[in-house]
Design an enzyme around this catalytic site. Structure first.
Site, PDB file in Angstrom:
ATOM      1  N   HIS A  24      50.234  26.096  11.262  1.00  0.00           N
ATOM      2  CA  HIS A  24      51.453  25.315  11.436  1.00  0.00           C
ATOM      3  C   HIS A  24      52.518  26.116  12.175  1.00  0.00           C
ATOM      4  O   HIS A  24      53.241  25.580  13.016  1.00  0.00           O
ATOM      5  CB  HIS A  24      51.988  24.869  10.075  1.00  0.00           C
ATOM      6  CG  HIS A  24      50.994  24.099   9.276  1.00  0.00           C
ATOM      7  ND1 HIS A  24      50.902  24.197   7.905  1.00  0.00           N
ATOM      8  CD2 HIS A  24      50.030  23.219   9.643  1.00  0.00           C
ATOM      9  CE1 HIS A  24      49.932  23.413   7.468  1.00  0.00           C
ATOM     10  NE2 HIS A  24      49.393  22.816   8.498  1.00  0.00           N
ATOM     11  N   ASP A  50      56.968  19.886  11.126  1.00  0.00           N
ATOM     12  CA  ASP A  50      55.594  19.404  11.222  1.00  0.00           C
ATOM     13  C   ASP A  50      55.317  18.432  10.080  1.00  0.00           C
ATOM     14  O   ASP A  50      56.194  18.128   9.264  1.00  0.00           O
ATOM     15  CB  ASP A  50      54.594  20.563  11.292  1.00  0.00           C
ATOM     16  CG  ASP A  50      54.449  21.321   9.981  1.00  0.00           C
ATOM     17  OD1 ASP A  50      54.871  20.816   8.929  1.00  0.00           O
ATOM     18  OD2 ASP A  50      53.903  22.442  10.002  1.00  0.00           O
ATOM     19  N   SER A  81      42.668  25.622  18.135  1.00  0.00           N
ATOM     20  CA  SER A  81      41.493  26.206  18.776  1.00  0.00           C
ATOM     21  C   SER A  81      40.927  25.265  19.838  1.00  0.00           C
ATOM     22  O   SER A  81      40.486  25.708  20.910  1.00  0.00           O
ATOM     23  CB  SER A  81      40.419  26.516  17.734  1.00  0.00           C
ATOM     24  OG  SER A  81      40.826  27.559  16.868  1.00  0.00           O
ATOM     25  N   HIS A 131      35.264  25.223  14.519  1.00  0.00           N
ATOM     26  CA  HIS A 131      35.568  24.329  13.412  1.00  0.00           C
ATOM     27  C   HIS A 131      36.370  23.112  13.848  1.00  0.00           C
ATOM     28  O   HIS A 131      36.629  22.215  13.049  1.00  0.00           O
ATOM     29  CB  HIS A 131      36.346  25.083  12.338  1.00  0.00           C
ATOM     30  CG  HIS A 131      37.665  25.622  12.820  1.00  0.00           C
ATOM     31  ND1 HIS A 131      37.798  26.389  13.962  1.00  0.00           N
ATOM     32  CD2 HIS A 131      38.910  25.520  12.311  1.00  0.00           C
ATOM     33  CE1 HIS A 131      39.064  26.722  14.126  1.00  0.00           C
ATOM     34  NE2 HIS A 131      39.768  26.194  13.149  1.00  0.00           N
TER      35      HIS A 131
END
Length: 477
Positions: free
Chosen positions: A19, A119, A375, A370
């Site tokens: 985050h 967020d 990513s 993942h």
């Protein structure tokens, strides 16, 4: 105390590296030309859980940028049982930090704040912004596909009685890839859980935002973005401003130089990078299957291995792509003789690697990931196709979008025993590295389009200008 005359924005992520990093990157973007804002990054943390890597990252921001980093006193969650999952911890940490946030927003600067950006786990901060007359914005650090499903979630909750994993048909939303209930975010898989109720409450409160910024771009998700352009009563406007990935971080650990030197010796685009992020741990049985699969594939690989015993919830607070540090020796969990048999064409590193540098290296030709959104965007920015191996959170939804929507990934299929078997590992590795012409071409195209989107006149460039112009002439609530 900040005293300049520029427009002043506050940004507050919820706890956790996943985050903090994207919101810090947004802060960097706002302080640069043409925006030239003053930015205060307000950091929420949990007592006894913030790793040294996060402190190093924040110190780097303070020393290398004009961002004013302000850390709130750590939230005390010691009264919670150890088995409480990450999502309620993030949510409660923000709740218990609201008095300190109120004080900071009221006293941090002689200039008024034009907006507070949070967020999705920090929506409760809007109670403070309303009290102080500061517009509140949401920065959605995942895909527009997932945002569409969050907007729809209160309706789905009200019209469904079974567990979502038991739905026989996928959820079909305008412009979005159809998603089966079993692929929904992990907290939604148990309607009786506290985490589920938190997700429903958060989804309802998205409507309180003055606007929603999303870390994606038009070429990546044309369908969901076009769908969100259609006005809907009560729904805030959406601004797609990505792809934003970590650019400049703290000085990297020197241990990363070994794998970079190894990559220097490999042919162009020949290496599969295997890494499941800071919170991604596999069982001992799964590590064994993955190891044998990589060996049987015969493909060059760079594998970041983490100890199977480490708790994922604790790891989520670790810093940086490539995983945090750990005390156990991860290599002890690999099959006997594996390192010797793969020496030369495979490299295994324990716990951590400089992910952004590995993905940018010319020898890297694929990424077994993942499917965390940070990513994923790093992979796209560097033109590296993916093997989708989702583990938790919203990663299964991302995997569906990346394979069936964006077309830049091959998904590893879990067997009935709950494992991705070695034969399946061979299939996806060879499918990507030897046969994945279409996904490779597609991600190379998206790499170019992402750069265009951020360039002057690009869609993301213009979207961020639109919202920043509103901040320069803020309205009082």
């Amino acid at each position: 105390m900040l005293t300049n005359e520029r427009t002043h924005i506050a940004i507050m992520p919820s706890p956790g590296a996943g985050h903090l990093t994207p919101l810090a990157e947004l802060a960097k973007r706002l302080v640069r030309h043409p925006h030239d804002f003053s930015v205060t990054l307000i950091v929420v943390s949990i007592a006894s859980s913030s790793p040294s890597s996060q402190h190093a990252y924040l110190n780097h921001l303070n020393s290398s940028t004009s961002i004013d980093v302000h850390q709130l006193p750590p939230a005390d969650l010691s009264d919670l049982p150890d088995d409480v999952p990450p999502e309620p911890r993030f949510f409660l940490a923000v709740q218990r930090s609201l008095p300190n946030l109120r004080h900071s927003l009221a006293t941090r600067s002689i200039l008024p704040f034009s907006a507070l950006i949070v967020d999705f786990f920090a929506i409760d901060a809007f109670a403070v912004t309303k009290e102080l007359g500061i517009p509140g914005y949401l920065y959605f650090t995942s895909s527009c596909n997932n945002l569409c499903h969050m907007f729809y979630l209160p309706i789905l909750h009200a019209t469904t009685v079974c567990e979502y994993r038991d739905l026989e048909e996928p959820i079909r939303l305008p412009g979005c890839v159809p998603i089966m209930g079993k692929d929904f975010v992990e907290p939604l898989q148990d309607r009786k859980s506290t985490a589920y109720q938190i997700m429903i409450d958060l989804a309802k409160r998205y409507m309180e935002a003055e606007g929603v910024l999303v870390n994606t771009f038009e070429a990546m998700e044309p369908g969901p973005i076009k769908a969100l352009e259609v006005p809907e009563p009560g729904r805030p406007p959406v601004y797609t401003i990505g792809p934003m990935v970590q650019t400049v971080g703290p000085v990297e650990d020197l241990s990363g130089s070994d794998c970079l030197r190894w990559l220097d010796q490999q042919p162009s685009e020949s290496v599969l990078f295997v890494c499941f992020g800071s919170g991604g741990t596999l069982s001992r049985e799964q590590l064994t299957e993955l190891a044998f699969g990589l060996e049987l594939s015969g493909q060059r690989f760079l594998w970041v291995v983490r100890s199977p015993a480490e708790k994922m919830s604790a790891a989520l607070f670790a810093g940086g792509g490539g995983g945090g540090k750990e005390e156990d020796e991860p290599l002890d969990s690999l099959p006997e003789g594996f390192l010797e048999r793969t020496r030369g064409w495979g490299l295994v590193v324990p716990s951590w690697a400089p992910q952004s540098q590995v993905l940018a290296h010319t020898s890297t030709g694929g990424f077994m990931s993942h499917c965390g959104w940070n990513s994923t965007l790093e992979s796209v920015v560097n033109g590296v196709p993916l093997i989708a191996w989702p583990l938790y959170a919203e990663q299964k939804m991302n995997a569906v979008m990346l394979t069936e929507g964006a077309g830049i990934a091959i998904r590893a299929i879990t067997g009935e025993d709950g494992l991705v078997g070695r034969e399946e590992v061979v299939r996806v590795v060879k499918g990507l590295m030897e046969e994945g012409k279409e996904v490779k071409q597609r991600v190379k195209w998206l790499q170019v389009e992402g750069k265009k989107a951020l360039g002057e006149g690009g869609s993301s460039y213009k979207a961020l200008l639109d919202v920043t112009e509103m901040w320069r002439t803020p309205k009082k609530l």
